[in-house]
Each structure stands twice: as structure tokens, then as C-alpha cells.
Design an enzyme around this catalytic site. Structure first.
Site, PDB file in Angstrom:
ATOM      1  N   ASP A 173       0.859  -1.035   0.019  1.00 19.17           N
ATOM      2  CA  ASP A 173       0.063   0.105  -0.093  1.00 19.17           C
ATOM      3  C   ASP A 173       0.880   1.355   0.147  1.00 19.17           C
ATOM      4  OD1 ASP A 173      -2.231   1.639   0.124  1.00 19.17           O
ATOM      5  OD2 ASP A 173      -2.740   1.243   2.215  1.00 19.17           O
ATOM      6  N   ASP A 200      -2.646   2.450  -6.033  1.00 22.01           N
ATOM      7  CA  ASP A 200      -1.767   2.516  -4.991  1.00 22.01           C
ATOM      8  C   ASP A 200      -1.550   1.133  -4.094  1.00 22.01           C
ATOM      9  OD1 ASP A 200      -4.148   3.339  -3.833  1.00 22.01           O
ATOM     10  OD2 ASP A 200      -3.417   4.776  -2.497  1.00 22.01           O
ATOM     11  N   GLU A 201      -2.569   0.236  -4.350  1.00 22.27           N
ATOM     12  CA  GLU A 201      -2.340  -0.819  -3.580  1.00 22.27           C
ATOM     13  C   GLU A 201      -2.743  -2.338  -4.339  1.00 22.27           C
ATOM     14  OE1 GLU A 201      -5.260  -1.654  -0.451  1.00 22.27           O
ATOM     15  OE2 GLU A 201      -6.477  -0.118  -1.398  1.00 22.27           O
TER      16      GLU A 201
END
Length: 381
Positions: free
Chosen positions: A27, A121-122
Site C-alpha cells: 500500500d 496505489d495498492e
């Protein structure tokens, strides 16, 4: 690093012997705001909010310097500015975020083909059998974090465990720029000490209900039998029962078929003004369309012809509006146009809302030349 990370890497052998998976959840730290700080040296070390600075603007993302003052995503900009008078607002730059995300995903692919992105983003990674033959999930997670820092000048936090539920909890444990490892045999104890709000899917309303029932931690939840949970939480009960024991059998799905692609934002404060709603919708359009583009991969294009707007009011009642078109929705401009039209049809709202979502459904992945004849609306987010 977490206290749960013991010296050495011996537990990976234990994990293999037990037939458990090796899962990493990566993350990125304050991703949008961190990209802005990276690209503009004058913003580094300062409280930054991505979003509109106007009186009806909404925060799309906040740097850790801003979060120290209580600034959160989906917060009205006026509230954020009141909490942090020195807050610097910058407009979102999704091209830059997408470019950085592509670099990060290339790093993931270097280690394993089993990557399940959750957003820009993860992502979850299954490294039970990694491409480089490293063998240690902990070592791979550290290498990935180092590679991300070297190639993007951004930091990432990682959670390492034997299932997805625990890996995701672990990645949030030592943010920012941290790592946490939950080894086999430690899952139930780790979960026992967490507040139930940390469980994915447990929102403010569910948390409030649990508190009324005397459930505040994972240990409290584990003490309730399945009959009690089903009587009070219905279909959500089975998930809660397993989660309280650190159990999650879901595999990492690198190429799962999607029925829809969507996204939603929950606001820290309810909003009702048209300007704030329109700005929030534009942010959601950018996020969802990036997910649409990523869902197809390099050689295939995802497109759909049903757009659905979801609004949740302050009393938790839902309103949905959907529009199906005979042609494919295959570019962001058309997706945005349909989403905005749905919002305008819903205005003025009967009361403020606490959540907004937008979905593209009735999907085709680029294999057919013509849209399907059946234009029935599919399920929501």
C-alpha cells in the site's frame, strides 16, 4: 518494524510445510499527495491536500503532514483549512499518478505473476512461488519497497502474512514506510487486539451496533458464536466469524473477470451543495476510469454501456440512478458525461449525503465488435 517480525526467515519454511500461501499487501503511502510532493520540492515536508481549495471543494487526498491536523480524504476543503490553516491545496494530476502506478506494477510483476490490484496505489501479491526463487515473503516485500523507493522516489508500506485479510491489516500497522509480518500461528492473536473498526467492511454504522452489543475488539467478536452473529448481522456474520479468527481462504486473483468497475468515496462530513458534489464526482470519474483502463491489461480494452450513480444519505438510505446507452462507453469523456447527467437528474437532493459512488457495468473486454443486445442493468458497486 512490527514486534511480530521475528529474527531470521525460518517461518517461510514453516509456511510451506503447512501448505499456506505467502501473501504480501503493498500500500503506497499517501500516494496522490506524495507524488505531488515528489514532483514539487517546495511542497516537501509541508501539509498538502489534493483537491479543490474553494469554499465548496473536497479533499481527494492528504499528506501525512496534513493528517496530523486531522485532515482526511473526502473532507470539505473549508473544514480541512480550518483544521490546518497552513494547508496547501494542489489540483489532482492523474496522469502522474497513473505513470507512477505503472512503474510500481512493473516491480510487482518482476517478482510474481499473481498480482491483484485493488486501486492505483495498492495490490495483493501471492509469492508462494516467486519468479526469482527468493523463497522468503518477508525478503521479497523488503526488496519491493526498496525498488519502489529507488525507481519512483516514493515510499510504500507492506503487510506479509498467510492470507489476504491478515496481509491487508498488517500493511496498515506500521504506516508510513513500514512493514509488518504476521506469521502462521499469530493471526488470531493479532486480530484479537484490534478494534473492530479495523476490519474491512466494518463501517461507522456497524461499529456502533457492535458497541451496543458489547463488541469492541477482535477478541470480543471471537467470543460470539455464529448463531449470535447471524441473528444480529445476517449474511455479514460468516465473514465476521472467520475474520475474528484470522481466517481467509480467498486466493489472489490476477485475472478475475469483472462484472463492473467502480469506486466510491465516504465523506468525513456530509455534503449537499451542487458544487461540492460535482467536484467529488469528477474525482471519482478519474479514479474509476483509471481502474477501467487497468482492468483490461495491455492487449485488451474494457468497455461497458451502463453507468450507475450511487448516493448514500445521512440516514443511510441509498439512492441509485443508472443510464444504459446503445453504444459502448469506451472513453473517459463519455463516462464523465453520463455520470454528470445522472447527478444533475438527482439534484436538488432531499438531504445531505455521506457517500458517492460511480460504476461502469455491463462490460465487454474488447473481444467483440458490437455491443450486446441485452442492455439490462447490472448490480451496483
Amino acid at each position: 518494524m512490527s514486534a511480530l517480525m521475528a529474527e531470521g526467515e525460518g517461518s517461510d519454511e514453516t509456511e510451506e510445510a503447512a501448505g499456506l500461501r505467502k501473501i504480501i499487501h503493498v500500500d503506497m503511502d499517501a500516494f496522490f499527495a506524495s507524488v505531488e510532493q515528489r514532483d514539487n520540492p517546495e511542497l516537501r515536508g509541508k501539509p498538502v491536500a489534493v483537491g479543490g481549495a474553494g469554499g465548496r471543494g473536497v479533499v481527494a487526498a492528504a499528506s501525512y503532514e496534513a493528517r496530523k491536523f486531522g485532515v482526511k480524504s473526502a473532507m470539505p476543503s473549508v473544514t480541512a483549512k480550518r483544521l490546518c490553516p497552513d494547508l496547501i491545496f494542489v489540483r489532482s494530476n492523474f496522469d502522474a499518478y497513473k505513470e507512477a502506478s505503472g512503474q510500481i506494477r512493473a516491480i510487482f510483476a518482476h517478482h510474481t505473476p499473481l498480482v491483484e490490484p485493488l486501486s492505483l496505489d495498492e495490490a495483493f501479491l501471492d509469492v508462494t512461488e516467486d519468479r526469482l526463487g527468493i523463497g522468503s515473503a518477508t525478503r521479497i516485500a523488503e526488496l519491493i519497497r526498496q525498488e519502489i523507493r529507488a525507481k519512483t522516489r516514493l515510499t510504500a508500506s507492506a503487510g506479509v502474512s498467510y492470507n489476504k485479510f491478515l496481509a491487508k491489516l498488517a500493511s496498515d500497522q506500521n504506516k508510513p514506510d513500514g512493514i509488518c509480518v504476521i506469521r502462521p500461528g499469530q493471526g488470531a492473536d493479532f486480530v484479537a487486539g484490534l478494534p473492530v473498526r479495523r476490519f474491512h467492511g466494518v463501517g461507522p454504522k456497524a461499529e456502533e451496533k457492535m458497541k451496543r452489543l458489547g463488541i469492541e475488539t477482535g477478541a470480543d467478536l471471537a467470543a460470539k458464536d455464529i448463531a449470535f452473529l447471524r441473528a444480529n448481522f445476517g449474511s455479514f456474520a460468516d465473514y465476521l466469524f472467520r475474520a475474528a479468527r484470522g481466517i481467509d481462504l480467498r486466493p489472489v486473483r490476477a485475472h478475475r473477470a469483472r462484472k463492473s468497475v467502480g469506486g466510491e468515496r465516504t465523506f468525513s462530513e456530509d455534503i449537499s451543495s451542487g458544487a461540492a458534489l460535482r467536484e467529488t464526482l469528477d474525482n471519482i470519474v478519474n479514479i474509476v476510469w483509471t481502474r477501467v483502463e487497468n482492468a483490461g491489461g495491455k492487449d485488451r480494452k474494457v468497455r461497458g454501456h451502463t453507468v450507475t450513480l450511487k448516493l448514500k444519505f445521512t440516514d443511510f438510505q441509498l439512492m441509485t440512478r443508472a443510464k444504459s446507452v446503445p453504444h459502448w462507453v469506451e472513453d473517459k469523456a463519455e463516462f464523465a458525461r453520463l455520470g454528470r447527467a445522472l447527478l444533475e437528474e438527482a439534484l436538488p437532493l432531499p438531504m445531505p449525503i455521506r457517500l458517492m459512488g460511480l460504476t461502469l457495468s455491463n462490460l465487454d473486454r474488447g473481444d467483440s465488435e458490437e455491443p450486446p443486445k441485452d442492455s439490462a442493468q447490472l448490480s451496483l458497486l
